[in-house]
Design a protein around this motif. Structure first.
Motif, PDB file in Angstrom:
ATOM      1  N   ARG A 156     -59.607 -28.191 -55.918  1.00  0.00           N
ATOM      2  CA  ARG A 156     -59.574 -26.861 -57.038  1.00  0.00           C
ATOM      3  C   ARG A 156     -58.648 -25.886 -56.267  1.00  0.00           C
ATOM      4  N   ASN A 157     -59.082 -25.716 -54.895  1.00  0.00           N
ATOM      5  CA  ASN A 157     -58.278 -24.720 -54.114  1.00  0.00           C
ATOM      6  C   ASN A 157     -56.727 -24.988 -54.301  1.00  0.00           C
ATOM      7  N   TYR A 158     -56.610 -26.103 -53.986  1.00  0.00           N
ATOM      8  CA  TYR A 158     -55.086 -26.823 -53.751  1.00  0.00           C
ATOM      9  C   TYR A 158     -54.137 -26.561 -55.026  1.00  0.00           C
ATOM     10  N   HIS A 159     -54.750 -27.068 -56.210  1.00  0.00           N
ATOM     11  CA  HIS A 159     -54.212 -26.680 -57.639  1.00  0.00           C
ATOM     12  C   HIS A 159     -54.124 -25.328 -57.830  1.00  0.00           C
ATOM     13  N   GLY A 160     -55.273 -24.710 -57.647  1.00  0.00           N
ATOM     14  CA  GLY A 160     -55.314 -23.124 -57.945  1.00  0.00           C
ATOM     15  C   GLY A 160     -54.213 -22.547 -57.247  1.00  0.00           C
ATOM     16  N   ALA A 161     -54.084 -22.703 -55.846  1.00  0.00           N
ATOM     17  CA  ALA A 161     -52.996 -22.182 -55.035  1.00  0.00           C
ATOM     18  C   ALA A 161     -51.360 -22.384 -55.671  1.00  0.00           C
ATOM     19  N   ILE A 162     -51.334 -23.435 -56.096  1.00  0.00           N
ATOM     20  CA  ILE A 162     -49.909 -23.920 -56.782  1.00  0.00           C
ATOM     21  C   ILE A 162     -49.607 -23.103 -58.042  1.00  0.00           C
ATOM     22  N   LEU A 163     -50.677 -23.212 -58.715  1.00  0.00           N
ATOM     23  CA  LEU A 163     -50.582 -22.402 -60.177  1.00  0.00           C
ATOM     24  C   LEU A 163     -50.502 -20.923 -60.089  1.00  0.00           C
ATOM     25  N   LYS A 164     -51.500 -20.454 -59.264  1.00  0.00           N
ATOM     26  CA  LYS A 164     -51.574 -19.132 -58.920  1.00  0.00           C
ATOM     27  C   LYS A 164     -50.045 -18.514 -58.635  1.00  0.00           C
ATOM     28  N   SER A 165     -49.551 -19.363 -57.874  1.00  0.00           N
ATOM     29  CA  SER A 165     -47.860 -18.977 -57.163  1.00  0.00           C
ATOM     30  C   SER A 165     -47.074 -18.887 -58.290  1.00  0.00           C
ATOM     31  N   GLN A 166     -47.332 -19.354 -59.640  1.00  0.00           N
ATOM     32  CA  GLN A 166     -46.621 -19.456 -60.767  1.00  0.00           C
ATOM     33  C   GLN A 166     -47.264 -18.204 -61.730  1.00  0.00           C
ATOM     34  N   GLU A 167     -48.207 -17.495 -61.363  1.00  0.00           N
ATOM     35  CA  GLU A 167     -48.690 -16.240 -61.906  1.00  0.00           C
ATOM     36  C   GLU A 167     -49.721 -16.907 -63.165  1.00  0.00           C
ATOM     37  N   PHE A 168     -50.110 -17.923 -62.967  1.00  0.00           N
ATOM     38  CA  PHE A 168     -51.221 -18.108 -63.934  1.00  0.00           C
ATOM     39  C   PHE A 168     -52.688 -17.883 -63.734  1.00  0.00           C
ATOM     40  N   GLU A 169     -53.555 -17.600 -64.592  1.00  0.00           N
ATOM     41  CA  GLU A 169     -54.961 -17.464 -64.468  1.00  0.00           C
ATOM     42  C   GLU A 169     -55.549 -18.813 -64.303  1.00  0.00           C
ATOM     43  N   ILE A 170     -56.617 -18.938 -63.325  1.00  0.00           N
ATOM     44  CA  ILE A 170     -57.007 -20.165 -62.918  1.00  0.00           C
ATOM     45  C   ILE A 170     -58.684 -19.960 -63.329  1.00  0.00           C
TER      46      ILE A 170
ATOM     47  N   ILE B 229     -50.977 -34.339 -56.081  1.00  0.00           N
ATOM     48  CA  ILE B 229     -49.619 -34.118 -56.677  1.00  0.00           C
ATOM     49  C   ILE B 229     -48.999 -33.241 -55.999  1.00  0.00           C
ATOM     50  N   LYS B 230     -47.761 -33.742 -55.923  1.00  0.00           N
ATOM     51  CA  LYS B 230     -46.685 -32.851 -55.226  1.00  0.00           C
ATOM     52  C   LYS B 230     -46.715 -31.432 -55.899  1.00  0.00           C
ATOM     53  N   PRO B 231     -46.538 -30.337 -55.309  1.00  0.00           N
ATOM     54  CA  PRO B 231     -46.267 -28.935 -56.015  1.00  0.00           C
ATOM     55  C   PRO B 231     -45.259 -28.863 -56.977  1.00  0.00           C
ATOM     56  N   ASP B 232     -44.152 -29.169 -56.362  1.00  0.00           N
ATOM     57  CA  ASP B 232     -42.895 -29.235 -57.378  1.00  0.00           C
ATOM     58  C   ASP B 232     -43.136 -30.190 -58.742  1.00  0.00           C
ATOM     59  N   LEU B 233     -43.711 -31.020 -58.577  1.00  0.00           N
ATOM     60  CA  LEU B 233     -44.042 -31.881 -59.623  1.00  0.00           C
ATOM     61  C   LEU B 233     -45.009 -31.144 -60.729  1.00  0.00           C
ATOM     62  N   LEU B 234     -46.186 -30.434 -59.973  1.00  0.00           N
ATOM     63  CA  LEU B 234     -46.955 -29.896 -61.009  1.00  0.00           C
ATOM     64  C   LEU B 234     -46.328 -28.749 -61.642  1.00  0.00           C
ATOM     65  N   LYS B 235     -45.535 -27.817 -60.772  1.00  0.00           N
ATOM     66  CA  LYS B 235     -44.803 -26.810 -61.378  1.00  0.00           C
ATOM     67  C   LYS B 235     -43.797 -27.281 -62.702  1.00  0.00           C
ATOM     68  N   SER B 236     -43.147 -28.500 -62.411  1.00  0.00           N
ATOM     69  CA  SER B 236     -42.427 -28.947 -63.579  1.00  0.00           C
ATOM     70  C   SER B 236     -43.074 -29.338 -64.656  1.00  0.00           C
ATOM     71  N   TYR B 237     -44.188 -29.956 -64.626  1.00  0.00           N
ATOM     72  CA  TYR B 237     -45.121 -30.377 -65.690  1.00  0.00           C
ATOM     73  C   TYR B 237     -45.662 -29.059 -66.546  1.00  0.00           C
ATOM     74  N   VAL B 238     -46.003 -28.108 -65.555  1.00  0.00           N
ATOM     75  CA  VAL B 238     -46.389 -26.665 -66.211  1.00  0.00           C
ATOM     76  C   VAL B 238     -45.260 -26.148 -66.997  1.00  0.00           C
ATOM     77  N   ASP B 239     -44.065 -26.094 -66.555  1.00  0.00           N
ATOM     78  CA  ASP B 239     -42.976 -25.466 -67.070  1.00  0.00           C
ATOM     79  C   ASP B 239     -42.876 -26.193 -68.422  1.00  0.00           C
ATOM     80  N   ILE B 240     -42.994 -27.621 -68.230  1.00  0.00           N
ATOM     81  CA  ILE B 240     -42.602 -28.232 -69.787  1.00  0.00           C
ATOM     82  C   ILE B 240     -43.879 -28.183 -70.715  1.00  0.00           C
ATOM     83  N   LEU B 241     -45.154 -28.082 -70.283  1.00  0.00           N
ATOM     84  CA  LEU B 241     -46.085 -28.361 -71.156  1.00  0.00           C
ATOM     85  C   LEU B 241     -46.880 -26.741 -71.436  1.00  0.00           C
TER      86      LEU B 241
END
Length: 121
Positions: free
Chosen positions: A14-28, A106-118
């Motif tokens: 949860r911390n790993y995914h949260g850190a990736i997503l927070k870097s993109q300014e998402f609320e977790i 999951i690789k951070p760049d891949l997760l960021k790409s998915y979030v950008d799309i979805l």
């Protein structure tokens, strides 16, 4: 700001995914299992879910299946991120309504790409 729920029984994940997503300014919002995620979804407007398969109380498949029964969450994006790698695991994920299926970690760049799309599109 979009909100993403990370559903995993591992605090580290949860911390790993949260850190990736927070870097993109998402609320977790975090949940330790599917039941807790369903309960927290009642009081929040979730824009996307990251969901593990193997969790106590309610697993990821059951969670997604129940989530898809709720009118306001029929189409919200769900990415299943798990250690399960078999083809039947992927098929099961898609059958219950997951949009994507990835193995951990999951690789951070891949997760960021998915979030950008979805979420961002």
């Amino acid at each position: 700001m979009a909100t993403i729920m990370v559903v995993d029984d591992s605090k580290t994940v949860r911390n790993y995914h949260g850190a990736i997503l927070k870097s993109q300014e998402f609320e977790i919002i975090e949940a330790e299992n599917g039941m807790e995620a369903l309960e927290k979804s009642l009081d929040a407007d979730i824009d996307m879910y990251l969901v593990d398969v193997n969790m106590p109380i309610m697993d990821g498949y059951s969670f997604i299946s129940d989530l898809r029964k709720q009118a306001n969450y029929k189409t919200v994006p769900v990415i299943m991120v798990t250690t399960q790698e078999k083809e039947e695991d992927k098929i099961s994920a898609y059958k219950v309504g997951a949009n994507l299926f990835e193995t951990k970690p999951i690789k951070p760049d891949l997760l960021k790409s998915y979030v950008d799309i979805l979420v961002k599109s």
